[in-house]
Design a protein around this motif. Structure first.
Motif, short mmCIF file in Angstrom:
data_model
loop_
_atom_site.label_atom_id
_atom_site.label_comp_id
_atom_site.label_asym_id
_atom_site.label_seq_id
_atom_site.Cartn_x
_atom_site.Cartn_y
_atom_site.Cartn_z
N ASP A 80 -2.58 -9.37 -13.58
CA ASP A 80 -2.18 -8.93 -12.24
C ASP A 80 -3.45 -8.85 -11.42
N TRP A 81 -3.49 -9.60 -10.30
CA TRP A 81 -4.70 -9.69 -9.50
C TRP A 81 -4.35 -9.40 -8.05
N ALA A 82 -5.06 -8.46 -7.44
CA ALA A 82 -4.81 -8.08 -6.04
C ALA A 82 -6.14 -7.95 -5.31
N TYR A 83 -6.16 -8.37 -4.05
CA TYR A 83 -7.37 -8.31 -3.24
C TYR A 83 -6.97 -7.97 -1.80
N MET A 84 -7.78 -7.13 -1.15
CA MET A 84 -7.54 -6.75 0.23
C MET A 84 -8.87 -6.63 0.95
N ILE A 118 4.15 -17.57 -12.78
CA ILE A 118 3.22 -17.17 -11.72
C ILE A 118 4.06 -16.61 -10.59
N GLU A 119 3.75 -15.40 -10.14
CA GLU A 119 4.55 -14.74 -9.13
C GLU A 119 3.68 -14.04 -8.10
N PRO A 120 3.61 -14.57 -6.87
CA PRO A 120 2.97 -13.81 -5.80
C PRO A 120 3.90 -12.68 -5.38
N TYR A 121 3.33 -11.59 -4.92
CA TYR A 121 4.16 -10.48 -4.48
C TYR A 121 3.48 -9.73 -3.34
N VAL A 122 4.22 -8.82 -2.74
CA VAL A 122 3.73 -8.03 -1.61
C VAL A 122 3.94 -6.56 -1.94
N MET A 123 2.97 -5.73 -1.61
CA MET A 123 3.09 -4.29 -1.79
C MET A 123 2.81 -3.61 -0.46
N PHE A 131 0.63 2.40 6.73
CA PHE A 131 0.79 0.97 6.49
C PHE A 131 0.55 0.14 7.75
N ASP A 132 1.02 0.59 8.91
CA ASP A 132 0.83 -0.17 10.15
C ASP A 132 -0.66 -0.34 10.47
N THR A 133 -1.45 0.70 10.26
CA THR A 133 -2.89 0.62 10.51
C THR A 133 -3.54 -0.38 9.56
N ILE A 134 -3.15 -0.34 8.30
CA ILE A 134 -3.69 -1.30 7.32
C ILE A 134 -3.32 -2.72 7.73
N LEU A 135 -2.07 -2.95 8.11
CA LEU A 135 -1.62 -4.28 8.51
C LEU A 135 -2.37 -4.78 9.74
N ASN A 136 -2.63 -3.91 10.71
CA ASN A 136 -3.32 -4.30 11.94
C ASN A 136 -4.80 -4.63 11.70
N ASN A 137 -5.39 -4.09 10.64
CA ASN A 137 -6.81 -4.32 10.35
C ASN A 137 -7.04 -5.24 9.15
N LEU A 138 -5.98 -5.85 8.65
CA LEU A 138 -6.07 -6.72 7.48
C LEU A 138 -6.66 -8.07 7.87
N ASP A 139 -7.80 -8.42 7.26
CA ASP A 139 -8.41 -9.73 7.48
C ASP A 139 -7.84 -10.75 6.50
N SER A 140 -7.74 -10.37 5.24
CA SER A 140 -7.15 -11.26 4.24
C SER A 140 -6.71 -10.42 3.05
N GLY A 141 -5.82 -11.00 2.26
CA GLY A 141 -5.36 -10.31 1.07
C GLY A 141 -4.36 -11.16 0.31
N PHE A 142 -4.23 -10.88 -0.96
CA PHE A 142 -3.22 -11.53 -1.78
C PHE A 142 -2.94 -10.68 -3.00
#
Length: 125
Positions: A83-87, A29-34, A55-66
């Motif tokens: 592989d499971w990703a959610y934003m 099991i491996e969490p990762y960041v993109m 990317f900065d705009t996405i990061l500033n408006n990110l409520d949750s993600g994994f």
């Protein structure tokens, strides 16, 4: 702090990844960041407009993600990979003439595959 956040998340995901072994199965099991951006076109009715989000705009408006990757292989080399990703992004803007505009984008991606390993490294030798 927001400039250091991507580096901290990358380091944390490397440290958190784990392997588990049983007599006949190998689990990972491996969490990762993109780090991502959005580039494309958007259409509202008959109006087309270019869409570019860095990317900065996405990061500033990110409520949750994994993001999470996993695999399970049997000793016969057959297994399953996922592989499971959610934003979840949101933004609210108010203008005197138009009122309040609320925008929310949720994106989820799940990939599942059955796989066969050609070779398997010896474990514990």
């Amino acid at each position: 702090m927001t400039k250091a956040l991507p580096y901290l998340l990358t380091t944390a995901s490397i440290l958190v990844s784990t392997n588990a072994y049983s007599k006949s199965w190998d689990f990972k099991i491996e969490p990762y960041v993109m780090f991502t951006s959005i580039d494309g076109d958007s259409r509202f009715g008959t109006v087309d407009t270019p869409l570019a989000v860095d990317f900065d705009t996405i990061l500033n408006n990110l409520d949750s993600g994994f993001m999470l990757r996993g695999e399970a292989f049997n000793q016969n080399n057959w297994g399953v990979i996922f592989d499971w990703a959610y934003m979840d992004l949101s933004k609210s803007k108010s203008q005197p003439v138009l009122g309040v505009l609320d925008a929310r984008v949720r994106q989820g991606v799940l990939e599942v595959a059955v796989a066969y390993k050609q070779s398997s490294p010896s474990i514990g030798n």
